[in-house]
Design a protein around this motif. Structure first.
Motif, mmCIF file in Angstrom:
data_model
loop_
_atom_site.group_PDB
_atom_site.id
_atom_site.type_symbol
_atom_site.label_atom_id
_atom_site.label_comp_id
_atom_site.label_asym_id
_atom_site.label_seq_id
_atom_site.Cartn_x
_atom_site.Cartn_y
_atom_site.Cartn_z
ATOM 1 N N ILE A 140 0.865 -1.174 0.000
ATOM 2 C CA ILE A 140 0.000 0.000 0.000
ATOM 3 C C ILE A 140 0.903 1.225 0.000
ATOM 4 O O ILE A 140 1.893 1.281 0.742
ATOM 5 N N THR A 141 0.602 2.182 -0.876
ATOM 6 C CA THR A 141 1.427 3.377 -1.030
ATOM 7 C C THR A 141 0.596 4.607 -0.710
ATOM 8 O O THR A 141 -0.495 4.791 -1.259
ATOM 9 N N LEU B 294 1.836 -5.337 2.545
ATOM 10 C CA LEU B 294 0.580 -5.812 3.115
ATOM 11 C C LEU B 294 0.836 -7.041 3.984
ATOM 12 O O LEU B 294 1.867 -7.703 3.854
ATOM 13 N N PRO B 295 -0.079 -7.367 4.887
ATOM 14 C CA PRO B 295 0.133 -8.504 5.790
ATOM 15 C C PRO B 295 0.312 -9.819 5.029
ATOM 16 O O PRO B 295 -0.259 -10.021 3.956
ATOM 17 N N TRP C 145 -4.721 4.783 15.767
ATOM 18 C CA TRP C 145 -5.461 5.743 14.945
ATOM 19 C C TRP C 145 -6.282 6.662 15.845
ATOM 20 O O TRP C 145 -6.308 7.870 15.666
ATOM 21 N N GLU C 146 -6.939 6.085 16.850
ATOM 22 C CA GLU C 146 -7.781 6.877 17.740
ATOM 23 C C GLU C 146 -6.953 7.717 18.703
ATOM 24 O O GLU C 146 -7.358 8.828 19.073
ATOM 25 N N ARG C 147 -5.784 7.233 19.107
ATOM 26 C CA ARG C 147 -4.994 7.911 20.136
ATOM 27 C C ARG C 147 -3.935 8.845 19.570
ATOM 28 O O ARG C 147 -3.276 9.560 20.339
ATOM 29 N N PHE C 148 -3.757 8.863 18.268
ATOM 30 C CA PHE C 148 -2.786 9.773 17.675
ATOM 31 C C PHE C 148 -3.361 11.185 17.729
ATOM 32 O O PHE C 148 -4.230 11.553 16.947
ATOM 33 N N ASP D 22 -7.524 -0.763 7.698
ATOM 34 C CA ASP D 22 -8.232 -1.765 6.906
ATOM 35 C C ASP D 22 -7.380 -3.006 6.691
ATOM 36 O O ASP D 22 -7.891 -4.119 6.593
ATOM 37 N N HIS D 23 -6.062 -2.813 6.599
ATOM 38 C CA HIS D 23 -5.145 -3.943 6.394
ATOM 39 C C HIS D 23 -4.542 -4.434 7.706
ATOM 40 O O HIS D 23 -4.277 -5.633 7.868
ATOM 41 N N TYR D 24 -4.293 -3.501 8.610
ATOM 42 C CA TYR D 24 -3.701 -3.839 9.905
ATOM 43 C C TYR D 24 -4.642 -3.361 11.015
ATOM 44 O O TYR D 24 -4.477 -2.260 11.558
#
Length: 496
Positions: A270-271, A372-373, A296-299, A287-289
């Protein structure tokens, strides 16, 4: 690369109160907040911290994204006025309805006693108004926000009177009051009327502000102005002016470069372009991780994530930046671009020393690429800070291991807050690689971690606390990702 001319358009144009505003005589580093209060006589928006922490200065920005209007909260105290070009600005003065009555958001704050000393109230109102719009403009019938969404929207607003309960109640109550309409079609038409197809080249008292529209224009500007300050979301650069009183010189704003605002995915990577907001970048990564959901919420807060960019966070390279440990642990790379071409670096190689990186004067950071994973890889990221919401990390840790038949085939461990740069823990990785993922391996890696870092003591944490926390986070990672080992045949389970 073909030469591209930069036409001069000396006026900043934006929509305010439903009308087009043009500005042609203002310092490029004049903040939206000071312009509102001192030039336009709109004192509703308040200055609390002047660094994007308290939320008293929260406003809502409307802009066209792929032909649709996107509304988002930002901190006006750290946004420079020229970045409003082509956008719409909404302040608390715009909330009153046409008949003079209060907007449902304001009325709910009154009914629920959400305003106490009142200083922070305009910022809370704007954050709640953004939530109100998202649901009342939804196609879903009777759409309303739940408490979790309201709390998330308010992470960037601090109430000095500690009155959060009635404010959250107001966030629920506003949907019960008579609905207020919002003319989205007219806003879209107004934004189209001021849409700029060419580069903004704004000048005041010898200082230039450029907002190129294409990567080709950006690279040519960079080649001609190698000492110019590159501006992305302004969530760091704004503080350079407000708190450190720096002279930024000429400024090149990358927020309008189309190629840098894209997210693309292949079968393996993903770029993310460097002008993609933190909010959108983390949404795509999550979505991938899904392990990145809490980060994301705590940043920072929603207004900071809306304005700031992942590329800006990476390029800034703060040792306490929360993006880099995860990206390094995931073996991310960056692409640097100039008029001479591009080059690719592993992300950890971008950082040379404290706040120094490998970006040449004629280069810009263009993209960040992550794999990606894959099956068998375990990944976690942990943030430790004094507050859960909107706080700087004392320690940020990211762990990624690839397991092959119970053994660690590839380990990548990265930390923020432990060194002068975001950094891999190489001794720890060596203690993990090739070994079975068991208690003894985890303990050995914890011991090795003490040789990787010599952290500092500061206001956020002591050296001893940081080291102990880093080791404990590694052990937590082990507990969360280990395969449960069967008990010996002759043992007695306490749970039997």
């Amino acid at each position: 690369m073909e030469a591209t001319s930069v036409s001069s358009h000396g006026q900043i144009r934006f929509i305010l109160g439903g009308k087009s505003v043009s500005v042609d005589a203002v310092e490029p580093t004049r903040t939206v907040l000071t312009y509102l209060r001192e030039s336009l006589g709109r004192p509703g928006t308040k200055e609390g911290c002047a660094e994007g922490d308290c939320g008293a200065c929260t406003v809502v920005i409307g802009e066209l994204c792929n032909g649709r209007v996107q509304m988002k909260t930002i901190n006006s105290c750290i946004q420079f006025l020229p970045t409003l070009d082509g956008k719409a600005l909404f302040t608390v003065e715009d909330m009153r309805l046409a008949d003079g009555s209060l907007h449902p958001v304001q009325e709910a704050m009154v009914v629920c006693h959400g305003s106490q000393c009142g200083f922070c109230t305009p910022g809370f109102v704007m954050s709640l108004w953004r939530v109100y719009l998202q649901h009342t403009l939804s196609d879903e019938k009777d759409s309303r926000a739940d408490e979790a969404e309201i709390r998330s929207a308010l992470t960037g607003n601090l109430c000095r009177c500690t009155g959060y309960r009635p404010i959250i109640e107001a966030g629920k109550k506003m949907f019960d009051l008579p609905k207020a309409t919002f003319d989205l079609e007219t806003l879209q038409a107004n934004l189209l009327s001021i849409k700029r197809d060419t580069t903004l080249a704004f000048e005041h008292n010898g200082q230039h502000f450029f907002a190129p529209k294409s990567l080709a224009e950006l690279l040519q500007l960079r080649a001609r102005h190698p000492k110019a300050t590159i501006l992305a979301g302004s969530t760091d650069v704004g503080l350079w002016v407000n708190k450190q009183f720096r002279d930024l010189g000429d400024i090149i704003f990358i927020g309008e470069v189309a190629e840098l605002k894209t997210i693309t995915a292949s079968n393996t990577t993903i770029t993310i372009g460097t002008a993609v907001s933190l909010a959108d970048a983390y949404a795509a990564l999550r979505d991938h991780y899904p392990e990145m959901n809490e980060m994301w919420e705590r940043f920072a807060s929603q207004p900071i994530r809306n304005a700031g960019t992942l590329g800006g966070n990476v390029a800034n390279g703060s040792p306490i930046g929360d993006s880099m440990p995860a990206l390094i642990a995931l073996a991310s790379s960056v692409t640097l671009a100039s008029v001479a071409g591009t080059r690719k670096l592993a992300l950890e190689d971008l950082y040379l020393a404290y706040m120094k990186n490998a970006i040449a004067p004629n280069e810009v950071l263009a993209t960040i690429e992550m794999p990606l994973p894959v099956s068998g890889r375990q990944f976690r990221i942990y943030k430790v800070s004094k507050r859960f919401d909107s706080d700087i990390s004392a320690v940020c840790a990211a762990f990624s291991i690839l397991l092959d038949d119970g053994r660690i085939a590839d380990a990548r461990v990265a930390f923020g807050g432990m060194a002068a740069t975001p950094k891999r823990a190489t001794a720890t990785e060596a203690a993990l690689n090739g070994h079975p993922w068991k208690e003894a391996t985890a303990r050995a890696a914890m011991a090795a971690l003490a040789t990787d870092f010599a952290p500092l003591s500061d206001m956020r944490a002591s050296r001893e606390y940081r080291l102990s926390t880093a080791q404990n986070l590694l052990y937590r990672f082990y507990l969360e990702t280990r395969s449960v080992e069967p008990l010996p045949a002759n043992s007695i389970s306490v749970f039997a």
